[in-house]
Write a protein that holds these residues in place. Structure first.
Motif, PDB file in Angstrom:
ATOM      1  N   GLU A  42      22.218  37.988 102.296  1.00 40.99           N
ATOM      2  CA  GLU A  42      22.263  38.133 103.688  1.00 40.99           C
ATOM      3  C   GLU A  42      21.043  39.000 104.126  1.00 40.99           C
ATOM      4  OE1 GLU A  42      24.809  41.032 107.039  1.00 40.99           O
ATOM      5  OE2 GLU A  42      25.402  40.784 104.867  1.00 40.99           O
ATOM      6  N   ILE A  43      20.524  39.607 103.248  1.00 40.42           N
ATOM      7  CA  ILE A  43      19.087  40.487 103.730  1.00 40.42           C
ATOM      8  C   ILE A  43      17.884  39.303 103.675  1.00 40.42           C
ATOM      9  CG2 ILE A  43      17.447  42.059 103.216  1.00 40.42           C
ATOM     10  CD1 ILE A  43      19.813  44.133 102.454  1.00 40.42           C
ATOM     11  N   GLU A  44      17.988  38.501 102.274  1.00 38.69           N
ATOM     12  CA  GLU A  44      16.913  37.726 102.054  1.00 38.69           C
ATOM     13  C   GLU A  44      16.848  36.487 103.047  1.00 38.69           C
ATOM     14  OE1 GLU A  44      16.929  38.037  97.033  1.00 38.69           O
ATOM     15  OE2 GLU A  44      18.204  36.266  98.277  1.00 38.69           O
ATOM     16  N   LYS A  45      17.896  36.265 103.865  1.00 41.34           N
ATOM     17  CA  LYS A  45      17.719  35.253 105.009  1.00 41.34           C
ATOM     18  C   LYS A  45      16.984  35.750 106.015  1.00 41.34           C
ATOM     19  CE  LYS A  45      22.290  33.020 103.933  1.00 41.34           C
ATOM     20  NZ  LYS A  45      23.730  32.730 104.566  1.00 41.34           N
ATOM     21  N   LEU A  46      16.679  36.983 106.401  1.00 40.30           N
ATOM     22  CA  LEU A  46      16.068  37.623 107.358  1.00 40.30           C
ATOM     23  C   LEU A  46      14.508  37.747 106.956  1.00 40.30           C
ATOM     24  CD1 LEU A  46      18.599  40.430 108.285  1.00 40.30           C
ATOM     25  CD2 LEU A  46      18.252  38.353 109.579  1.00 40.30           C
ATOM     26  N   GLU A  47      14.280  37.335 105.688  1.00 42.12           N
ATOM     27  CA  GLU A  47      12.704  37.559 105.246  1.00 42.12           C
ATOM     28  C   GLU A  47      11.785  36.959 106.235  1.00 42.12           C
ATOM     29  OE1 GLU A  47      10.111  37.292 101.034  1.00 42.12           O
ATOM     30  OE2 GLU A  47      12.209  36.436 101.162  1.00 42.12           O
ATOM     31  N   PRO A  48      10.652  37.444 106.487  1.00 43.24           N
ATOM     32  CA  PRO A  48       9.690  36.682 107.268  1.00 43.24           C
ATOM     33  C   PRO A  48       9.371  35.344 106.600  1.00 43.24           C
ATOM     34  CG  PRO A  48       9.173  38.982 107.299  1.00 43.24           C
ATOM     35  CD  PRO A  48      10.463  38.654 106.066  1.00 43.24           C
ATOM     36  N   CYS A  49       9.304  34.425 107.502  1.00 42.04           N
ATOM     37  CA  CYS A  49       9.090  32.909 107.184  1.00 42.04           C
ATOM     38  C   CYS A  49       7.456  32.847 107.015  1.00 42.04           C
ATOM     39  CB  CYS A  49       9.425  31.986 108.148  1.00 42.04           C
ATOM     40  SG  CYS A  49       8.605  31.900 109.784  1.00 42.04           S
ATOM     41  N   ALA A  50       6.804  32.113 106.394  1.00 51.09           N
ATOM     42  CA  ALA A  50       5.439  31.880 105.918  1.00 51.09           C
ATOM     43  C   ALA A  50       4.813  31.486 107.314  1.00 51.09           C
ATOM     44  CB  ALA A  50       5.295  30.893 104.871  1.00 51.09           C
ATOM     45  N   ALA A  51       5.220  30.952 108.244  1.00 47.11           N
ATOM     46  CA  ALA A  51       4.472  30.723 109.423  1.00 47.11           C
ATOM     47  C   ALA A  51       4.440  31.739 110.399  1.00 47.11           C
ATOM     48  CB  ALA A  51       5.429  29.702 110.288  1.00 47.11           C
ATOM     49  N   ARG A  93      13.870  39.247 114.289  1.00 41.64           N
ATOM     50  CA  ARG A  93      14.541  38.896 113.069  1.00 41.64           C
ATOM     51  C   ARG A  93      13.989  39.791 111.919  1.00 41.64           C
ATOM     52  NH1 ARG A  93      14.627  33.388 109.823  1.00 41.64           N
ATOM     53  NH2 ARG A  93      12.776  34.074 109.230  1.00 41.64           N
ATOM     54  N   ASN A  94      12.416  39.960 111.866  1.00 46.91           N
ATOM     55  CA  ASN A  94      11.542  40.514 110.864  1.00 46.91           C
ATOM     56  C   ASN A  94      11.946  42.121 111.103  1.00 46.91           C
ATOM     57  OD1 ASN A  94      10.567  38.008 110.280  1.00 46.91           O
ATOM     58  ND2 ASN A  94       8.688  38.555 111.483  1.00 46.91           N
ATOM     59  N   ALA A  95      12.029  42.580 112.145  1.00 49.12           N
ATOM     60  CA  ALA A  95      12.335  44.097 112.524  1.00 49.12           C
ATOM     61  C   ALA A  95      13.655  44.278 111.841  1.00 49.12           C
ATOM     62  CB  ALA A  95      12.359  44.563 113.854  1.00 49.12           C
ATOM     63  N   GLU A  96      14.781  43.356 111.961  1.00 49.58           N
ATOM     64  CA  GLU A  96      15.696  43.808 111.259  1.00 49.58           C
ATOM     65  C   GLU A  96      15.794  43.822 109.753  1.00 49.58           C
ATOM     66  OE1 GLU A  96      20.113  44.166 110.791  1.00 49.58           O
ATOM     67  OE2 GLU A  96      18.789  44.532 112.464  1.00 49.58           O
ATOM     68  N   TYR A  97      14.915  42.948 109.356  1.00 48.78           N
ATOM     69  CA  TYR A  97      14.815  42.817 108.016  1.00 48.78           C
ATOM     70  C   TYR A  97      14.250  44.022 107.257  1.00 48.78           C
ATOM     71  CZ  TYR A  97      12.681  41.174 103.433  1.00 48.78           C
ATOM     72  OH  TYR A  97      12.135  41.178 102.154  1.00 48.78           O
ATOM     73  N   PHE A  98      13.140  44.532 107.935  1.00 47.05           N
ATOM     74  CA  PHE A  98      12.478  45.621 107.562  1.00 47.05           C
ATOM     75  C   PHE A  98      13.374  47.113 107.695  1.00 47.05           C
ATOM     76  CE2 PHE A  98       8.503  42.970 108.378  1.00 47.05           C
ATOM     77  CZ  PHE A  98       8.121  42.725 107.036  1.00 47.05           C
TER      78      PHE A  98
END
Length: 618
Positions: A127-136, A99-104
């Protein structure tokens, strides 16, 4: 019913104790909520030789032991370590990574089109913001990439296995944190007795590998209490203490990778002696995590301090509601950040340094929403200036000179020196950098804020110096001969390159400094006269007149040099002379500005300076 107070001793560096304390604070919050329905107010304080965790309302061991609070950290599942244990909360590493790779990838496409996320329609942006890496994710990647996955997951499993005997575990936790000598050893012994007593698959061995991600001062090698030999084995710690350290990473740890390298840094919040309310901290820290991006090593230290402070200021209203204690500065809430630096060696990471970064002492705690907004803007100005240093062709690769600039600014944040020597080293070197790189400039009103912050701690106050009319007019003359003329670029006057270096070089002696400054002002006045005469002969008005220096201005400056000394006067003249006047726009983003990205950090903006009013000092 008394309030509960626990403490964890600082043995070598505060890094490990801070993580454990925040982990224990989170346990108190969650366990209290499960027992009573409402989360208790928990505060974390710096006790000097220990970190103190206390509740601000009555809480007993019996209340804490009512209900098992569940896991405080997720078991990390990767492609190599499945299957996950039954009943554990699981963090699916590979799914998050994809998911992070898709975001970047999407952010990179925007950057190539010279678009920012804010420029997109709401639907596409969300749509892009939903893919942002979570804090964990940042904690999970730290654990996995630094080889601590086995110890981390083991700690999570052992906590999960204690669900059925949780009521018996609570007294052991309280013993471990009672602040008395030998507390950890007594808790270990209590655990061993408990494990023998119950037949629920509990491990009798109280030890767990003390990984360097939460114990940076404990590595393999010479760690024996008695220096009678070397042992290359892993260091061990009480598993319960190590578990709380891992939990503390989620609560107050900020792991990041150094931009352009595989080196790592982990920042941990250091609460003040007056205490930091956990509920308010979590609100500030969540926003800080979301907006803090990687950059070069030294720059990241600076930006961590500035951005955390700015985030605290923006949460001013929430602090007023949560905290009834009157405090003067952000450092009255948080003293700074403990930072552990790790060097990538290919097959492993080595601890390079464990240090502390202070919060900016010049920032006063606001007393109104408008004041909070002004302080946040001032901090943002500092962030933008620091961020732009070392950016070349949208890549963060500072030169040796730029690295030294950043070191001087970092020293200024941490040394708490009322004489501002580190800051003056920075502003003096930055003055010539501004001319050469056309970089951003500080505003003079924000410089005055820095000066006023520690005014009472100086034997001679700086504010009367910078408010002297002669000083202000001479600083304006320096500005109009350097940065202003460069920004206008109309060949009306000469640009005085090297002036800051020349003034600084001759500031060791009062007479020598006055001679060099007098020579500059003489040439400055002669040039003013020549330009005026040339246009007068044409019957035209001078398009842009510069401030005129009088004998009274010179007399005032001589008195200042006699009172304060040439080094102080020269440093302040350079700082104010190369700053921009308040209310003036000194930058405009170019068309090829790259957008910010969590993947590769923030990029700089080329600065297009506007001309200042020549007849208006400051």
């Amino acid at each position: 019913m008394p309030n509960l107070e626990l403490s964890l001793p600082i043995t070598t560096s505060p890094f490990a104790a801070l993580l454990a304390a925040f982990g224990v604070a989170k346990w108190l919050q969650v366990a209290g909520m499960h027992a009573n329905g409402d989360a208790p107010e928990v505060e974390v304080c710096n006790g000097g030789d220990r970190i103190i965790v206390r509740t601000l309302e009555p809480l007993t061991a019996e209340t804490l032991a009512k209900t098992y609070p569940g896991s405080l950290a997720q078991w990390i599942l990767t492609a190599k370590n499945g299957p996950e244990p039954s009943g554990c909360s699981v963090f699916k590493y590979e799914e998050e990574r994809k998911r992070n790779a898709e975001y970047f990838a999407r952010r990179d496409k925007l950057r190539k089109r010279n678009l920012r996320l804010e420029d997109l329609p709401d639907e596409q942006r969300h749509e892009i913001e939903k893919l942002e890496p979570c804090a964990a994710w940042y904690v999970a990647s730290l654990v996995n990439q630094m080889g601590a996955l086995a110890a981390y997951n083991k700690a999570v499993e052992r906590w999960h296995a204690c669900g059925q005997i949780y009521a018996d575990l609570v007294p052991i936790i309280l013993t471990m944190c009672d602040g008395q000598p030998g507390a950890i050893e007594r808790a270990q012994e209590a655990w061993e007795r408990l494990a023998k007593k119950h037949k629920h698959g509990l491990e009798k061995n109280a030890d767990l590998t003390a990984t360097q991600i939460v114990n940076p001062e404990q590595g393999k090698g010479a760690n024996r209490a008695k220096a009678d030999g070397l042992n290359n084995a892993n260091q061990q710690g009480f598993w319960l203490l190590e578990y709380f350290k891992f939990v503390g990473l989620y609560v107050a740890g900020l792991p990041r990778t150094v931009r352009g390298k595989k080196d790592r840094k982990t920042y941990v919040i250091i609460p003040s002696r007056q205490g930091l309310l956990l509920r308010w901290h979590e609100r500030v820290f969540a926003e800080f995590q979301r907006t803090f991006y990687p950059s070069s090593a030294i720059k990241m230290d600076i930006l961590a301090s500035l951005r955390y402070t700015r985030t605290m200021i923006t949460e001013w209203e929430a602090a007023q509601e949560s905290l009834n204690i009157r405090r003067r500065r952000p450092s009255d809430f948080v003293e700074g950040l403990a930072v552990a630096s790790f060097k990538d060696l290919g097959s492993a990471f080595a601890v390079m340094n464990v240090a502390t970064i202070g919060l900016p002492e010049w920032v006063q705690w606001p007393d109104s929403a408008e004041k909070a907004r002004q302080i946040a803007q001032a901090l943002e100005e500092h962030e933008r200036i620091v961020t732009a240093i070392g950016i070349h062709k949208n890549e963060d690769k500072p030169t040796g000179e730029e690295e030294q600039l950043l070191r001087d600014y970092r020293d200024f944040l941490s040394d708490r020196d009322p004489s501002l020597r580190a800051f003056f080293r920075f502003t003096t070197a930055y003055a010539e950098y501004v001319l050469r790189e056309k970089a951003r400039r500080f505003s003079t009103n924000n410089l005055e804020v820095i000066i006023m912050a520690q005014e009472t701690e100086r034997p001679k106050a700086f504010l009367p110096l910078v408010q002297t009319p002669g000083f202000r007019r001479i600083a304006s003359a320096i500005r109009q001969s350097t940065v202003t003329q460069q920004s206008v670029n109309d060949n009306l006057y000469d640009i005085r390159y090297g002036l800051a270096d020349e003034l600084h070089r001759h500031s060791r002696d009062n007479a020598d400094f006055l001679r060099v400054l007098g020579k500059f002002l003489q040439e400055y006045s002669q040039e003013n006269g020549r330009v005026l005469e040339r246009y007068r002969k044409r019957g035209e008005k001078v398009p842009r007149e510069r401030v005129k220096i009088t004998t009274e201005d010179l007399e005032q400056l001589v008195e200042l040099v006699d009172k304060y000394g040439a080094p102080t006067v020269a440093s302040l003249l350079i700082a104010f002379g190369y700053a921009r006047e308040p209310g003036r726009k000194d930058d405009k983003p170019p068309s090829d500005e790259a957008s910010t990205s969590e993947d590769d950090g923030e990029t700089s903006e080329a600065i297009a300076e506007d001309a200042n009013n020549p007849n208006e000092p400051f």
